[in-house]
Design a protein around this motif. Structure first.
Motif, PDB file in Angstrom:
ATOM      1  N   SER A 229      10.183  23.492 -12.033  1.00  0.00           N
ATOM      2  CA  SER A 229       8.984  22.692 -12.351  1.00  0.00           C
ATOM      3  C   SER A 229       9.435  22.074 -13.587  1.00  0.00           C
ATOM      4  O   SER A 229       9.062  21.022 -13.890  1.00  0.00           O
ATOM      5  CB  SER A 229       7.998  23.876 -12.763  1.00  0.00           C
ATOM      6  N   LEU A 230      10.420  22.573 -14.416  1.00  0.00           N
ATOM      7  CA  LEU A 230      10.893  21.760 -15.488  1.00  0.00           C
ATOM      8  C   LEU A 230      11.491  20.648 -15.138  1.00  0.00           C
ATOM      9  O   LEU A 230      11.341  19.469 -15.761  1.00  0.00           O
ATOM     10  CB  LEU A 230      11.786  22.537 -16.487  1.00  0.00           C
ATOM     11  N   VAL A 231      12.244  20.461 -14.291  1.00  0.00           N
ATOM     12  CA  VAL A 231      13.026  19.449 -13.755  1.00  0.00           C
ATOM     13  C   VAL A 231      12.199  18.365 -13.082  1.00  0.00           C
ATOM     14  O   VAL A 231      12.420  17.197 -13.328  1.00  0.00           O
ATOM     15  CB  VAL A 231      14.473  19.845 -12.650  1.00  0.00           C
ATOM     16  N   LEU A 232      11.536  19.070 -12.073  1.00  0.00           N
ATOM     17  CA  LEU A 232      10.487  17.882 -11.577  1.00  0.00           C
ATOM     18  C   LEU A 232       9.469  17.485 -12.178  1.00  0.00           C
ATOM     19  O   LEU A 232       9.090  16.216 -12.079  1.00  0.00           O
ATOM     20  CB  LEU A 232       9.710  18.729 -10.300  1.00  0.00           C
ATOM     21  N   GLY A 233       8.906  17.978 -13.227  1.00  0.00           N
ATOM     22  CA  GLY A 233       7.973  17.507 -14.352  1.00  0.00           C
ATOM     23  C   GLY A 233       8.261  16.735 -15.204  1.00  0.00           C
ATOM     24  O   GLY A 233       7.488  16.155 -15.988  1.00  0.00           O
TER      25      GLY A 233
ATOM     26  N   VAL B 235       1.012  -1.220   0.085  1.00  0.00           N
ATOM     27  CA  VAL B 235       0.066   0.053  -0.139  1.00  0.00           C
ATOM     28  C   VAL B 235       0.954   1.161   0.039  1.00  0.00           C
ATOM     29  O   VAL B 235       0.465   2.413  -0.680  1.00  0.00           O
ATOM     30  CB  VAL B 235      -0.927   0.091   1.312  1.00  0.00           C
ATOM     31  N   LEU B 236       1.942   1.246   0.654  1.00  0.00           N
ATOM     32  CA  LEU B 236       2.911   2.251   0.668  1.00  0.00           C
ATOM     33  C   LEU B 236       3.694   2.508  -0.598  1.00  0.00           C
ATOM     34  O   LEU B 236       3.628   3.764  -1.074  1.00  0.00           O
ATOM     35  CB  LEU B 236       3.753   2.345   1.891  1.00  0.00           C
ATOM     36  N   ALA B 237       3.881   1.633  -1.155  1.00  0.00           N
ATOM     37  CA  ALA B 237       4.378   1.610  -2.353  1.00  0.00           C
ATOM     38  C   ALA B 237       3.661   2.091  -3.486  1.00  0.00           C
ATOM     39  O   ALA B 237       3.950   3.076  -4.397  1.00  0.00           O
ATOM     40  CB  ALA B 237       4.898   0.263  -2.764  1.00  0.00           C
ATOM     41  N   VAL B 238       2.352   1.926  -3.507  1.00  0.00           N
ATOM     42  CA  VAL B 238       1.303   2.377  -4.387  1.00  0.00           C
ATOM     43  C   VAL B 238       1.043   3.924  -4.170  1.00  0.00           C
ATOM     44  O   VAL B 238       1.171   4.803  -4.844  1.00  0.00           O
ATOM     45  CB  VAL B 238      -0.008   1.432  -4.505  1.00  0.00           C
ATOM     46  N   LEU B 239       1.018   4.156  -2.907  1.00  0.00           N
ATOM     47  CA  LEU B 239       0.838   5.710  -2.498  1.00  0.00           C
ATOM     48  C   LEU B 239       1.858   6.514  -2.908  1.00  0.00           C
ATOM     49  O   LEU B 239       1.820   7.666  -3.261  1.00  0.00           O
ATOM     50  CB  LEU B 239       0.561   5.507  -0.867  1.00  0.00           C
ATOM     51  N   GLY B 240       3.041   6.128  -2.535  1.00  0.00           N
ATOM     52  CA  GLY B 240       4.318   6.498  -3.099  1.00  0.00           C
ATOM     53  C   GLY B 240       4.399   6.821  -4.443  1.00  0.00           C
ATOM     54  O   GLY B 240       4.767   7.955  -5.031  1.00  0.00           O
ATOM     55  N   ARG B 241       4.310   5.906  -5.441  1.00  0.00           N
ATOM     56  CA  ARG B 241       4.077   6.164  -6.828  1.00  0.00           C
ATOM     57  C   ARG B 241       3.055   7.098  -7.088  1.00  0.00           C
ATOM     58  O   ARG B 241       3.234   7.772  -8.166  1.00  0.00           O
ATOM     59  CB  ARG B 241       3.889   4.843  -7.715  1.00  0.00           C
ATOM     60  N   GLU B 242       2.015   7.158  -6.605  1.00  0.00           N
ATOM     61  CA  GLU B 242       0.746   7.949  -6.847  1.00  0.00           C
ATOM     62  C   GLU B 242       1.056   9.587  -6.347  1.00  0.00           C
ATOM     63  O   GLU B 242       1.013  10.415  -7.197  1.00  0.00           O
ATOM     64  CB  GLU B 242      -0.744   7.528  -6.061  1.00  0.00           C
TER      65      GLU B 242
ATOM     66  N   VAL C 242       4.480  10.516  -6.314  1.00  0.00           N
ATOM     67  CA  VAL C 242       5.151  11.094  -7.327  1.00  0.00           C
ATOM     68  C   VAL C 242       4.787  11.343  -8.562  1.00  0.00           C
ATOM     69  O   VAL C 242       4.846  12.518  -9.142  1.00  0.00           O
ATOM     70  CB  VAL C 242       6.229   9.882  -7.686  1.00  0.00           C
ATOM     71  N   ALA C 243       3.774  10.560  -9.286  1.00  0.00           N
ATOM     72  CA  ALA C 243       2.830  11.003 -10.234  1.00  0.00           C
ATOM     73  C   ALA C 243       2.231  12.190 -10.314  1.00  0.00           C
ATOM     74  O   ALA C 243       2.038  13.141 -11.029  1.00  0.00           O
ATOM     75  CB  ALA C 243       2.018   9.938 -10.798  1.00  0.00           C
ATOM     76  N   PHE C 244       1.830  12.717  -8.896  1.00  0.00           N
ATOM     77  CA  PHE C 244       0.901  13.761  -8.844  1.00  0.00           C
ATOM     78  C   PHE C 244       1.930  15.034  -8.800  1.00  0.00           C
ATOM     79  O   PHE C 244       1.635  15.963  -9.309  1.00  0.00           O
ATOM     80  CB  PHE C 244       0.058  13.928  -7.438  1.00  0.00           C
ATOM     81  N   VAL C 245       2.842  14.817  -8.000  1.00  0.00           N
ATOM     82  CA  VAL C 245       4.048  15.986  -7.838  1.00  0.00           C
ATOM     83  C   VAL C 245       4.786  16.096  -9.339  1.00  0.00           C
ATOM     84  O   VAL C 245       4.794  17.128  -9.831  1.00  0.00           O
ATOM     85  CB  VAL C 245       4.853  15.612  -6.936  1.00  0.00           C
TER      86      VAL C 245
END
Length: 77
Positions: free
Chosen positions: A67-71, A13-20, A22-25
């Motif tokens: 923002s460019l680097v993170l995105g 569950v933590l792994a899925v939340l972490g991936r989500e 990261v995708a959100f950020v």
């Protein structure tokens, strides 16, 4: 035996939340990098005093670069 199963599920569950997260950020950073140049144009057209302040322009440019680097990589499979 039950505790190992619970720990495994919790880790999954933590792994899925972490991936989500990261995708959100990444998505937020990507779209911020896309929209910021439009904000620059709007500030120029409006004659905002922010444009004449070098530190404010440097802050906006820094935000755009971060923002460019993170995105970078947003939307990659």
């Amino acid at each position: 035996m039950r505790s190992k199963s619970t720990i495994t599920v919790f880790a999954a569950v933590l792994a899925v939340l972490g991936r989500e997260l990261v995708a959100f950020v990444q998505g937020l950073a990507f779209w911020t990098a896309v929209v910021l140049p439009l904000v620059y144009l709007a500030l120029l057209v409006a004659g905002s005093p922010t444009v004449s302040d070098p530190s404010a322009v440097a802050e906006l440019a820094t935000l755009n670069v971060v923002s460019l680097v993170l995105g970078h990589g947003y939307g990659d499979p």
